[in-house]
Write a protein that holds these residues in place. Structure first.
Motif, PDB file in Angstrom:
ATOM      1  N   VAL A 215       0.811  -1.207   0.000  1.00  0.00           N
ATOM      2  CA  VAL A 215       0.000   0.000   0.000  1.00  0.00           C
ATOM      3  C   VAL A 215       0.853   1.268   0.000  1.00  0.00           C
ATOM      4  CG1 VAL A 215      -0.228   0.165   2.524  1.00  0.00           C
ATOM      5  CG2 VAL A 215      -2.032   1.086   1.056  1.00  0.00           C
ATOM      6  N   TYR A 216       2.097   1.203   0.504  1.00  0.00           N
ATOM      7  CA  TYR A 216       2.925   2.408   0.563  1.00  0.00           C
ATOM      8  C   TYR A 216       3.131   3.002  -0.833  1.00  0.00           C
ATOM      9  CZ  TYR A 216       6.597   5.699   1.776  1.00  0.00           C
ATOM     10  OH  TYR A 216       7.313   6.857   1.940  1.00  0.00           O
ATOM     11  N   GLN A 217       3.669   2.191  -1.745  1.00  0.00           N
ATOM     12  CA  GLN A 217       3.934   2.713  -3.084  1.00  0.00           C
ATOM     13  C   GLN A 217       2.638   2.978  -3.851  1.00  0.00           C
ATOM     14  OE1 GLN A 217       6.676   3.848  -3.404  1.00  0.00           O
ATOM     15  NE2 GLN A 217       8.421   2.471  -3.156  1.00  0.00           N
ATOM     16  N   ASP A 218       1.584   2.221  -3.532  1.00  0.00           N
ATOM     17  CA  ASP A 218       0.283   2.520  -4.135  1.00  0.00           C
ATOM     18  C   ASP A 218      -0.125   3.955  -3.810  1.00  0.00           C
ATOM     19  OD1 ASP A 218       0.204  -0.079  -5.031  1.00  0.00           O
ATOM     20  OD2 ASP A 218      -1.357  -0.743  -3.644  1.00  0.00           O
ATOM     21  N   ASP A 241       3.054   5.838 -16.812  1.00  0.00           N
ATOM     22  CA  ASP A 241       3.347   5.447 -18.193  1.00  0.00           C
ATOM     23  C   ASP A 241       4.845   5.543 -18.492  1.00  0.00           C
ATOM     24  OD1 ASP A 241       0.634   5.111 -18.472  1.00  0.00           O
ATOM     25  OD2 ASP A 241       0.315   6.996 -19.565  1.00  0.00           O
ATOM     26  N   GLY A 242       5.506   6.552 -17.939  1.00  0.00           N
ATOM     27  CA  GLY A 242       6.945   6.679 -18.146  1.00  0.00           C
ATOM     28  C   GLY A 242       7.714   5.500 -17.566  1.00  0.00           C
ATOM     29  N   HIS A 243       7.322   5.067 -16.378  1.00  0.00           N
ATOM     30  CA  HIS A 243       8.008   3.917 -15.775  1.00  0.00           C
ATOM     31  C   HIS A 243       7.678   2.613 -16.492  1.00  0.00           C
ATOM     32  CE1 HIS A 243       8.974   6.633 -12.407  1.00  0.00           C
ATOM     33  NE2 HIS A 243       9.962   5.778 -12.181  1.00  0.00           N
ATOM     34  N   ALA A 244       6.465   2.528 -17.032  1.00  0.00           N
ATOM     35  CA  ALA A 244       6.136   1.338 -17.820  1.00  0.00           C
ATOM     36  C   ALA A 244       7.054   1.255 -19.046  1.00  0.00           C
ATOM     37  CB  ALA A 244       4.674   1.378 -18.241  1.00  0.00           C
ATOM     38  N   ALA A 245       7.298   2.386 -19.671  1.00  0.00           N
ATOM     39  CA  ALA A 245       8.205   2.410 -20.829  1.00  0.00           C
ATOM     40  C   ALA A 245       9.629   2.070 -20.403  1.00  0.00           C
ATOM     41  CB  ALA A 245       8.160   3.783 -21.494  1.00  0.00           C
ATOM     42  N   ILE A 246      10.059   2.574 -19.254  1.00  0.00           N
ATOM     43  CA  ILE A 246      11.398   2.261 -18.744  1.00  0.00           C
ATOM     44  C   ILE A 246      11.507   0.771 -18.430  1.00  0.00           C
ATOM     45  CG2 ILE A 246      12.930   2.605 -16.758  1.00  0.00           C
ATOM     46  CD1 ILE A 246      11.980   5.543 -16.760  1.00  0.00           C
ATOM     47  N   GLY A 247      10.421   0.188 -17.894  1.00  0.00           N
ATOM     48  CA  GLY A 247      10.429  -1.246 -17.598  1.00  0.00           C
ATOM     49  C   GLY A 247      10.695  -2.090 -18.824  1.00  0.00           C
ATOM     50  N   ALA A 248      10.205  -1.650 -19.971  1.00  0.00           N
ATOM     51  CA  ALA A 248      10.485  -2.376 -21.224  1.00  0.00           C
ATOM     52  C   ALA A 248      11.908  -2.110 -21.689  1.00  0.00           C
ATOM     53  CB  ALA A 248       9.475  -1.956 -22.290  1.00  0.00           C
ATOM     54  N   MET A 249      12.402  -0.906 -21.488  1.00  0.00           N
ATOM     55  CA  MET A 249      13.733  -0.543 -21.974  1.00  0.00           C
ATOM     56  C   MET A 249      14.853  -1.255 -21.218  1.00  0.00           C
ATOM     57  SD  MET A 249      13.248   3.570 -22.589  1.00  0.00           S
ATOM     58  CE  MET A 249      14.906   3.783 -23.277  1.00  0.00           C
ATOM     59  N   ILE A 250      14.676  -1.505 -19.919  1.00  0.00           N
ATOM     60  CA  ILE A 250      15.771  -2.103 -19.155  1.00  0.00           C
ATOM     61  C   ILE A 250      15.987  -3.576 -19.493  1.00  0.00           C
ATOM     62  CG2 ILE A 250      15.428  -0.497 -17.238  1.00  0.00           C
ATOM     63  CD1 ILE A 250      14.162  -2.738 -15.645  1.00  0.00           C
ATOM     64  N   LEU A 251      15.119  -4.144 -20.329  1.00  0.00           N
ATOM     65  CA  LEU A 251      15.264  -5.549 -20.706  1.00  0.00           C
ATOM     66  C   LEU A 251      16.352  -5.771 -21.738  1.00  0.00           C
ATOM     67  CD1 LEU A 251      11.479  -6.569 -20.950  1.00  0.00           C
ATOM     68  CD2 LEU A 251      13.046  -6.879 -19.005  1.00  0.00           C
ATOM     69  N   GLU A 382       5.065  -4.536  -6.502  1.00  0.00           N
ATOM     70  CA  GLU A 382       4.732  -5.824  -7.108  1.00  0.00           C
ATOM     71  C   GLU A 382       4.018  -5.651  -8.450  1.00  0.00           C
ATOM     72  OE1 GLU A 382       5.788  -8.460  -5.685  1.00  0.00           O
ATOM     73  OE2 GLU A 382       5.758  -8.265  -3.500  1.00  0.00           O
ATOM     74  N   ILE A 383       4.189  -6.643  -9.304  1.00  0.00           N
ATOM     75  CA  ILE A 383       3.471  -6.673 -10.577  1.00  0.00           C
ATOM     76  C   ILE A 383       1.972  -6.752 -10.299  1.00  0.00           C
ATOM     77  CG2 ILE A 383       3.040  -8.021 -12.674  1.00  0.00           C
ATOM     78  CD1 ILE A 383       5.983  -8.862 -12.580  1.00  0.00           C
ATOM     79  N   GLY A 384       1.207  -5.877 -10.938  1.00  0.00           N
ATOM     80  CA  GLY A 384      -0.238  -5.861 -10.756  1.00  0.00           C
ATOM     81  C   GLY A 384      -0.714  -4.917  -9.669  1.00  0.00           C
ATOM     82  N   SER A 385       0.229  -4.293  -8.944  1.00  0.00           N
ATOM     83  CA  SER A 385      -0.139  -3.332  -7.909  1.00  0.00           C
ATOM     84  C   SER A 385      -0.371  -1.964  -8.541  1.00  0.00           C
ATOM     85  CB  SER A 385       0.961  -3.244  -6.856  1.00  0.00           C
ATOM     86  OG  SER A 385       2.120  -2.634  -7.393  1.00  0.00           O
ATOM     87  N   ARG A 386      -0.648  -0.960  -7.696  1.00  0.00           N
ATOM     88  CA  ARG A 386      -0.787   0.414  -8.184  1.00  0.00           C
ATOM     89  C   ARG A 386       0.518   1.179  -8.031  1.00  0.00           C
ATOM     90  NH1 ARG A 386      -4.816   0.994  -4.528  1.00  0.00           N
ATOM     91  NH2 ARG A 386      -4.106   3.115  -3.975  1.00  0.00           N
ATOM     92  N   GLY A 392       7.931  -5.299 -10.161  1.00  0.00           N
ATOM     93  CA  GLY A 392       8.464  -6.651 -10.210  1.00  0.00           C
ATOM     94  C   GLY A 392       9.885  -6.828  -9.718  1.00  0.00           C
ATOM     95  N   TYR A 393      10.565  -5.739  -9.350  1.00  0.00           N
ATOM     96  CA  TYR A 393      11.965  -5.852  -8.930  1.00  0.00           C
ATOM     97  C   TYR A 393      12.155  -5.708  -7.415  1.00  0.00           C
ATOM     98  CZ  TYR A 393      13.032  -5.673 -13.868  1.00  0.00           C
ATOM     99  OH  TYR A 393      13.086  -5.961 -15.208  1.00  0.00           O
ATOM    100  N   HIS A 394      11.207  -5.094  -6.749  1.00  0.00           N
ATOM    101  CA  HIS A 394      11.259  -4.963  -5.291  1.00  0.00           C
ATOM    102  C   HIS A 394      10.121  -5.781  -4.712  1.00  0.00           C
ATOM    103  CE1 HIS A 394      13.454  -0.823  -5.714  1.00  0.00           C
ATOM    104  NE2 HIS A 394      14.229  -1.854  -6.012  1.00  0.00           N
ATOM    105  N   ASN A 395      10.443  -6.953  -4.213  1.00  0.00           N
ATOM    106  CA  ASN A 395       9.419  -7.866  -3.723  1.00  0.00           C
ATOM    107  C   ASN A 395       9.689  -8.288  -2.288  1.00  0.00           C
ATOM    108  OD1 ASN A 395      11.154 -10.395  -3.821  1.00  0.00           O
ATOM    109  ND2 ASN A 395      11.256  -9.731  -5.949  1.00  0.00           N
ATOM    110  N   VAL A 396       8.687  -8.882  -1.671  1.00  0.00           N
ATOM    111  CA  VAL A 396       8.779  -9.162  -0.238  1.00  0.00           C
ATOM    112  C   VAL A 396       9.763 -10.289   0.070  1.00  0.00           C
ATOM    113  CG1 VAL A 396       6.882 -10.832  -0.085  1.00  0.00           C
ATOM    114  CG2 VAL A 396       7.364  -9.316   1.850  1.00  0.00           C
ATOM    115  N   SER A 397       9.922 -11.236  -0.821  1.00  0.00           N
ATOM    116  CA  SER A 397      10.826 -12.356  -0.535  1.00  0.00           C
ATOM    117  C   SER A 397      12.267 -11.888  -0.415  1.00  0.00           C
ATOM    118  CB  SER A 397      10.694 -13.440  -1.624  1.00  0.00           C
ATOM    119  OG  SER A 397      11.035 -12.915  -2.894  1.00  0.00           O
TER     120      SER A 397
END
Length: 504
Positions: A215-218, A241-251, A382-386, A392-397
């Protein structure tokens, strides 16, 4: 190749300067920021500083060791019959005498004190500042006495000593104040020791312990659309939208190279060598969104939500990359004042973690220990969060994995302790009385706060446009002048205390 462990717990390290829970969107980023920080100068000793004796362990009768804990006391306005106002310390910067004169900690309390002839007190939390019960070595074994429960025992013992020293009676009603984790402690003190504390103000306090604080980042994302601080849906969408584009670029290698150039990394050829490293950078935001410490009175470029949104919504012409990426790069440049960004590598992250988090003499270990043994508060994207950043790179595990690396505590233990914390204090629905729960809707910590009044004697307050316990700052703070609703909130808090002081 060493696996990069990311981690999310509670606001950017600069938040330490304004006395708030640290936001660690990744352990790696946290450790690198800490390694680059210069320690704040410590104030000289003041006559108001008084050391008192505390038990090392308040609950094990076979441990008789004592230690000296630091407090501050100001009796300027005390007339002998007035109340006692207690500012509770926490994980923030070390307290000094200013806490009872003018500071960001408890000025809602300080400004009310002369009106009621209050004795003002402040207690430094064990294992923070100068109050170190087992010395400066912070091994897991020596940190075993670091807990909110032991800190409550310190407050109860302090209460007894102050009552004796000032010849206080039951007519001298105690009220506890605090913001952030100290706000939790102020409320916990009233909850667990109602015979000692008449009332409490628990400002911006996340009472609900939680392992995965998605919920924090949401709410960081939502804050970009809060109109009262200059946000808008268009601004929020630009960041998302900018971060979504960056997410594709870092691949891809080509995408990472383009990002390194666009965001002015000092050595663009080696700045973002892998997807994992780029994910560390982009997973907590390629710009700083200062929701927790948002200050509309700031004057530097892109320093608050309003000025960030103004820059983000400037039309971009002749853009080489996605226009939203270009807009984010423009904000980043303003926030870095045109300076280039240091690149990350697995080696630099490892060295920073080793220097700051793994060093048993590092004071930075205290709060991570409490997250692993009491609260969690791991802020994930997380993927699918707000979450408005690259998901997808900062997760609880990976967050919990650092508890094992630093303290030898496994995931099952961490989850068990979080469950106990909520059972012990009641989570976001405590059963108490005369506790006020103010929160700000821009502050992401309100997601784990007490937002619905558990009872008529446990009122809540939501302050529009407010960041993390902004109303505890001095009335002269430019932020309060820029946001009149903060002064209104402070007045309402003080009136509630006056009403409670009139009750038996």
């Amino acid at each position: 190749m060493r696996v990069i462990e990311t981690k999310a717990i509670l606001a950017a390290l600069a938040i330490f300067q304004v006395y708030a829970l640290p936001v660690i969107s990744s352990w790696s980023k946290y450790s690198q920021q800490l390694a680059e920080e210069k320690p704040a100068p410590r104030a000289n000793d003041d006559p108001s500083m008084i050391w008192f004796t505390s038990k090392l362990d308040h609950y094990d009768r076979q441990i008789s060791a004592n230690w000296q804990q630091r407090s501050f006391q100001n009796s300027t306005f005390f007339n002998g019959s007035g109340p006692v106002f207690l500012c509770v310390g926490g994980e923030g910067p070390a307290l000094d005498a200013s806490v009872l004169i003018s500071s960001v900690h408890c000025n809602d309390m300080v400004e009310l004190a002369p009106k009621v002839g209050a004795l003002m007190l402040a207690v430094e939390h064990r294992y923070y500042g100068e109050s170190m019960p087992t010395g400066r070595e912070l091994t897991t074994q020596k940190l075993r006495w670091l807990s909110s429960q032991q800190a409550l025992g310190d407050l109860a013992g302090f209460h007894s000593q102050v009552v004796a020293n000032y010849s206080l009676t039951e007519t001298n009603k105690w009220v506890a104040f605090g913001g952030s984790y100290p706000g939790m402690m102020a409320g916990f003190f009233r909850l667990k020791f109602p015979h000692l504390v008449h009332a409490a103000v628990s400002s911006s306090s996340p009472w609900q312990a939680k392992l995965d604080m998605q919920v924090y980042q949401d709410l960081v994302g939502d804050s970009l659309a809060v109109a009262s601080v200059g946000g808008s849906e268009a601004c929020k969408n630009t960041v998302v939208d900018g971060h979504a584009a960056i997410g594709a670029m870092i691949l891809t290698n080509e995408g990472r190279a383009s990002l390194a150039k666009a965001f002015n990394f000092c050595d663009p050829d080696s700045a973002l060598p892998t997807e994992a490293i780029a994910g560390e950078w982009a997973g907590s935001g390629v710009i700083e969104v200062p929701s927790q410490e948002n200050d509309p009175s700031c004057t530097t470029p892109s320093c608050d939500i309003g000025s960030i949104c103004a820059t983000l919504l400037v039309p971009v012409e002749d853009f080489a990359l996605d226009q939203n990426v270009e807009r984010l790069a423009a904000v980043s440049s303003e926030q870095k004042k045109g300076h280039c960004l240091n690149g990350w590598s697995e080696e630099s992250i490892f060295e920073a973690e080793k220097l700051v988090l793994m060093d048993v003499y590092s004071s930075a270990r205290s709060w991570p220990y409490q997250t692993c043994t009491e609260f969690g508060f791991y802020q994930t994207c997380e993927i699918g969060s707000r979450c408005p950043f690259v998901q997808g790179y900062h997760n609880v595990s990976s967050s919990v994995a650092m508890c094992a690396r630093m303290f030898g505590l496994d995931a099952a233990f961490v989850e068990e302790q979080i469950e106990f914390t909520n059972a012990f204090y009641g989570g976001d629905a405590p059963s108490a009385s005369r506790i006020l729960f103010p929160n700000g809707n821009v502050d992401p910590w309100h997601g784990l706060g007490v937002l619905a009044a558990p009872s008529s004697s446990e009122p809540v307050m939501m302050v529009d446009g407010a960041s993390h316990h902004a109303w505890t700052h001095p009335a002269s703070d430019p932020m309060l002048i820029a946001q009149p609703q903060l002064a209104d909130a402070k007045a309402a808090i003080q009136q509630q205390i006056l009403d409670w002081l009139s009750e038996e």
